[in-house]
Motif scaffolding. Structure first.
Motif, PDB file in Angstrom:
ATOM      1  N   THR C 257       0.830  -1.201   0.000  1.00  0.00           N
ATOM      2  CA  THR C 257       0.000   0.000   0.000  1.00  0.00           C
ATOM      3  C   THR C 257       0.859   1.243   0.000  1.00  0.00           C
ATOM      4  O   THR C 257       0.617   2.191  -0.740  1.00  0.00           O
ATOM      5  CB  THR C 257      -0.894   0.017   1.249  1.00  0.00           C
ATOM      6  N   ALA C 261       1.016   4.172  -2.760  1.00  0.00           N
ATOM      7  CA  ALA C 261       0.639   5.522  -2.351  1.00  0.00           C
ATOM      8  C   ALA C 261       1.796   6.501  -2.513  1.00  0.00           C
ATOM      9  O   ALA C 261       1.668   7.668  -2.200  1.00  0.00           O
ATOM     10  CB  ALA C 261       0.146   5.518  -0.909  1.00  0.00           C
ATOM     11  N   ASN C 313      -3.159   5.632  -5.796  1.00  0.00           N
ATOM     12  CA  ASN C 313      -3.952   5.531  -4.573  1.00  0.00           C
ATOM     13  C   ASN C 313      -5.124   4.562  -4.743  1.00  0.00           C
ATOM     14  O   ASN C 313      -5.448   3.788  -3.846  1.00  0.00           O
ATOM     15  CB  ASN C 313      -4.501   6.907  -4.179  1.00  0.00           C
TER      16      ASN C 313
END
Lengths: 284, 312, 339
Positions: C257, C261, C313
């Protein structure tokens, strides 16, 4: 137990509070020294002098001299002083913005909170450097645009922290008691909430500093910011690129290293302060 | 009365302390378990009963070799007649000695529970055994494909129990397996332990609930401030205060709901400030000058063991 | 629950997310357009500089043609409607449609970013795991100090140092450009491309692996101190087995993640790296556009790079939904088998 397990790892002798205080004092002295030397070094010390062109580092010129015979150590010091000034103004503004916006999100209506969250997503959505370029462009490039750009783009993560902190304090029973006692929201903010977010503010400010300085250097490197004759670290490094193949490595190496050390110093200070304030990580 | 052959775990004078550093180099030792002795026998449930915060979980961790690095141990532990040291703990944990932990947080949130119940060993027999145990514990077959967050409290408890049963360990340590359960669920959990003991396992049931433990336990070790004050057959607890040997055990008995629900005055000492001599001294009605002089040794009195100079 | 339900729920989540992204993108166009409109730089002056002698009448005609005399709101909507049709205008600097420039240069930038993205992810994750496993030991201390130091190093300086060492002193890599000078784009071999890509990509990955490593380290330490790892140890599992069964499983998702991101920093880093290595990508184009007041290109790259960040994202978000069972197999409301 035939052999009792004995593992002994004594902590360092100096305790962390003292260590942090020493770090703080050293850091402030270094920062003050750089700022003062930036002011004190007369500008004719960095004017061209062709009798000492392109000297490699020596005792007399520890950082060497450039293709115009300017003393690189003095130029670097002036550049660092400028970085410190820009970093201080920009991160101060940004930290105040962050605190106000974060507190507003936590205490205002649900709608305001959502709007602020959306705004944070917006600021974080445009790649940071591209946003800085846009703002600098909007201000017609130059120092003002640089400071404004850095100031209005660094508040997002601290604002989130402040918001979470204020929300957490707001849910404490003593706030409810205070409210029952008839104290106004403003009074509660001032007396109960502000003292709690002050440490967050200080740590956030110090930790924002390295980012601000690095972005200042990046933008000057790209050519936004100051006119080329001003000694900013970014400009010095950008100029040095033309002389790299000529073997003048010191033009790029030392000014950059000095910048790294300055950034590192503030980064460590911020982390030390944060650990002091956050008991959960203080034991690590 | 004690069959030496069935003796599986023998703990003598176990002490555990933690080194702590305060301001600079000043160092203190925090005694969390002191001079603890107990014995667990195959085919029996030994309930280690005592109030919360008395260091009972650390006892389990000490037996399994799970104490953190800054813990210091002294005393003797023997498993199946041989000293239980760090090397043997590594060999035996999971195969011979099994822990049934307290709560669902002891399950990996991102792993299917069937896999967790089987453990690191992968084989067709293991899979077969896990399914068989799940069936026995009335866990529906599809539940092995679930993740811990999808289990109800009762199911999670049975999954935790299943780990010990699948491993086929001879010594099972259940650490507070009942809190937060309805009485019926708790009784069901304890009956599984009873079955295990009846099948020849040695079971150590660590609990704060003496009342509940009395339903299934064969032996009770009364745990107080990091030590055992009395080891007694459960029958003596059922028989009443006169059959018990230690003033604290009697006070515990009187504190049970059906025996008057009488609270014990005072509070358990903190590990930072243990009293001299008998640890129960400050709260004891029988206290004399002799009690403060030294920690009373464990003595055998009327078929049980007790750590009190007044017991007879 | 059935997989259909899962899909529907994920769809609902993504739908909301898409709506949010749409409003944010729209706001980005407003902000970007407002900012370039605020600029005191006269675009006609800039344009004229590149053309030569132009009379005042001609200037006025250009300004009129570009609609510079219209109110800003009207200009914004003209620009937006063109943008939605895929017309981003013509770059003043390169005299080519902005869409064409972005298409060509984005491939270069993408090659650079993805290489360094993979490198930094792999190196960062591995280092983080090593540090977490050896926490408090000397190896951990050394690596951690190194990572902390690296996160204070500006991209462009590191690039310069690499250039000094590997290109100037050792002569291993070329000084710049994504292909050898004088060779047509079609004739460039894969090896040559890689050769020119290596140093910028290395620079870029050095900037971000430190944060991945430090994050992974902290997460792994949390995992190793968890109840379920304590239980695994109680069951006789050794460190390696614990890593295999519980460590990677619980650490990789946050690391992934974080990687997805990080597209914003990745793009910012590539702007700097491309300038140091004269690499012809989008990053070099956007800084040149700002310096030369090439408004259409500046706007075009801003919108495009924002789209890039949002897609990162979005991927991170969807990934969480697909991989994390706590989100994937969440029961819909009102249907619970808890007792």
């Amino acid at each position: 137990m035939d052999s009792p397990i004995v593992i002994d790892r004594p902590r360092r002798g100096v305790n962390r509070r003292l260590q942090t205080m020493i770090t703080c004092i050293v850091l402030l002295m270094v920062a003050a020294g750089i700022l003062l030397s930036g002011e004190w070094i007369p500008s004719d010390a960095v004017t061209p002098d062709f009798s000492r062109k392109g000297l490699s580092p020596s005792l007399e010129y520890p950082f060497g001299t450039d293709w115009l015979g300017r003393d690189m150590l003095l130029r670097t010091l002036k550049g660092l002083a400028l970085s410190l000034k820009v970093g201080t103004i920009a991160s101060m503004v940004s930290a105040v913005l962050a605190t106000l916006i974060g507190a507003a999100a936590a205490t205002g209506s649900k709608w305001l909170d959502a709007a602020i969250n959306w705004l944070i997503d917006l600021v974080m959505g445009i790649p940071h450097l591209v946003l800085l370029i846009l703002i600098s462009f909007a201000c017609g490039r130059g120092l003002t645009g640089l400071v404004i750009g850095i100031a209005v783009t660094h508040w997002t993560s601290l604002a989130r922290l402040v918001r979470a902190e204020v929300l957490q304090i707001r849910s404490q029973p003593y706030i409810m008691v205070s409210r029952r006692l008839g104290h106004s929201t403003g009074w509660i903010l001032l007396r109960h909430i502000l003292p709690h977010i002050l440490p967050q503010f200080v740590v956030g400010l110090v930790l924002m500093f390295p980012h601000a300085i690095l972005h200042e250097a990046s933008l000057s490197f790209l050519g936004y910011g100051l006119p080329p004759d001003e000694p900013a670290i970014g400009i010095i490094l950008s100029e040095s690129m033309r002389y790299l193949t000529g073997g003048m490595w010191w033009l790029a190496f030392f000014p950059g290293l000095a910048l790294v050390l300055l950034v590192l110093l503030f980064d460590r200070l911020g982390e030390n302060l944060r650990m002091l304030l956050d008991p959960a990580s203080a034991h690590e | 009365m004690i069959d030496p052959l069935s003796l599986l775990l023998d703990v003598q004078n176990l002490s555990v302390s933690f080194r702590r550093y305060q301001r600079g180099l000043a160092q203190t030792n925090l005694n969390v378990i002191s001079d603890l002795s107990l014995t667990a026998r195959a085919g029996e449930i030994l309930a280690v009963a005592g109030a919360s915060g008395s260091g009972k979980s650390l006892l389990a961790h000490a037996i399994l070799g799970l104490l953190p690095a800054n813990a210091m141990l002294s005393g003797v532990m023997r498993y199946d007649g041989q000293p239980l040291n760090a090397v043997r703990q590594k060999q035996l944990c999971g195969s011979e000695i099994a822990l049934i932990p307290q709560s669902v947080t002891y399950l990996d949130p991102l792993m299917r529970v069937g896999d967790q119940a089987r453990g690191a060993e992968k084989s067709a027999e293991r899979m077969e055994r896990q399914r068989e145990v799940f069936r026995r514990l009335e866990l529906p077959l599809p539940s092995e494909r679930l993740y811990p967050f999808q289990l109800s409290g009762g199911m999670a408890r049975r999954v935790l129990f299943s780990t010990a049963i699948i491993s086929d360990a001879r010594l099972i340590i259940a650490d507070e397996p009942t809190p937060g359960m309805h009485l019926s669920q708790a009784m069901e959990a304890l009956s599984i332990l009873r079955e295990l003991a009846d099948a020849g396992k040695a079971v150590i049931l660590i609990t704060h609930d003496v009342d509940l433990a009395l339903n299934v336990a064969d032996q009770i070790a009364v745990f107080y401030a990091g030590t055992t004050l009395e080891e007694t057959p459960a029958a003596d607890f059922a028989a009443g205060p006169d059959a018990l040997r230690h003033p604290y055990s009697r006070a515990l008995w009187r504190a049970l709901p059906q025996n008057g629900f009488e609270p014990i005055p005072g509070f358990q000492p903190y590990p930072e400030a243990l009293p001299d001599g008998c640890l129960f001294g400050p709260r004891c009605e029988l206290k004399t000058a002799a009690c403060e002089q030294e920690t009373p040794p464990m003595r055998t009195v009327r078929g049980g063991k007790v750590r009190c100079v007044h017991a007879a | 629950m059935t997989s259909l339900q899962t899909l529907r729920r994920l769809g609902g989540r993504s739908g909301k997310q898409l709506l949010r992204v749409a409003t944010l993108l729209l706001a980005t166009t407003v902000v970007a357009f407002a900012l370039v409109s605020l600029s005191p730089v006269d675009p006609v002056q800039q344009y004229v500089l590149g053309v030569g002698n132009v009379s005042m009448e001609q200037r006025a005609a250009i300004a009129d043609y570009w609609g510079l005399n219209d109110p800003p709101v009207q200009r914004y909507f003209l620009w937006l409607s063109a943008l939605l049709r895929g017309d981003m205008g013509t770059s003043l600097l390169y005299r080519q449609p902005v869409a064409v420039i972005i298409r060509e240069r984005f491939l270069n930038t993408l090659a650079l970013m993805m290489t360094s993205w993979l490198l930094s992810g792999l190196i960062g994750f591995t280092l983080g795991c090593v540090m977490g496993l050896r926490r408090g030991r000397w190896l951990d201390r050394v690596l951690r100090a190194l990572c902390l130091m690296l996160s204070s190093v500006p991209t462009f300086w590191l690039g310069l140092v690499f250039l000094l060492i590997f290109s100037v002193a050792l002569g291993w890599f070329p000084i710049g450009l994504s292909r050898p000078i004088g060779v047509a784009n079609a004739d460039v071999t894969f090896g040559q491309r890689l050769h020119h890509l290596a140093l910028p990509a290395l620079t870029l990955s050095f900037i971000s692996f430190a944060s991945v490593a430090l994050h992974t380290r902290q997460k792994l330490i949390d995992v190793l101190e968890s109840d379920y790892v304590l239980f695994a140890r109680a069951r006789g599992e050794n460190t390696w087995t614990i890593m295999k069964r519980h460590g990677f499983r619980n650490v990789i998702l946050p690391a992934l993640t974080l990687q997805f991101a990080s597209f914003s920093e990745l793009f910012g880093g590539s702007v700097l790296a491309e300038n140091v290595f004269s690499y012809p990508g989008l990053g070099a184009a956007v800084s040149a556009a700002g310096l030369n007041s090439d408004v259409p290109l500046l706007l075009g790259v801003t919108i495009f790079s924002t789209l890039f960040v949002f897609s990162g994202n979005l991927i991170a978000d969807i990934l969480y939904g697909v991989i994390d069972p706590r989100i994937r197999e969440e029961r819909p409301h009102g249907q619970s088998n808890r007792d």
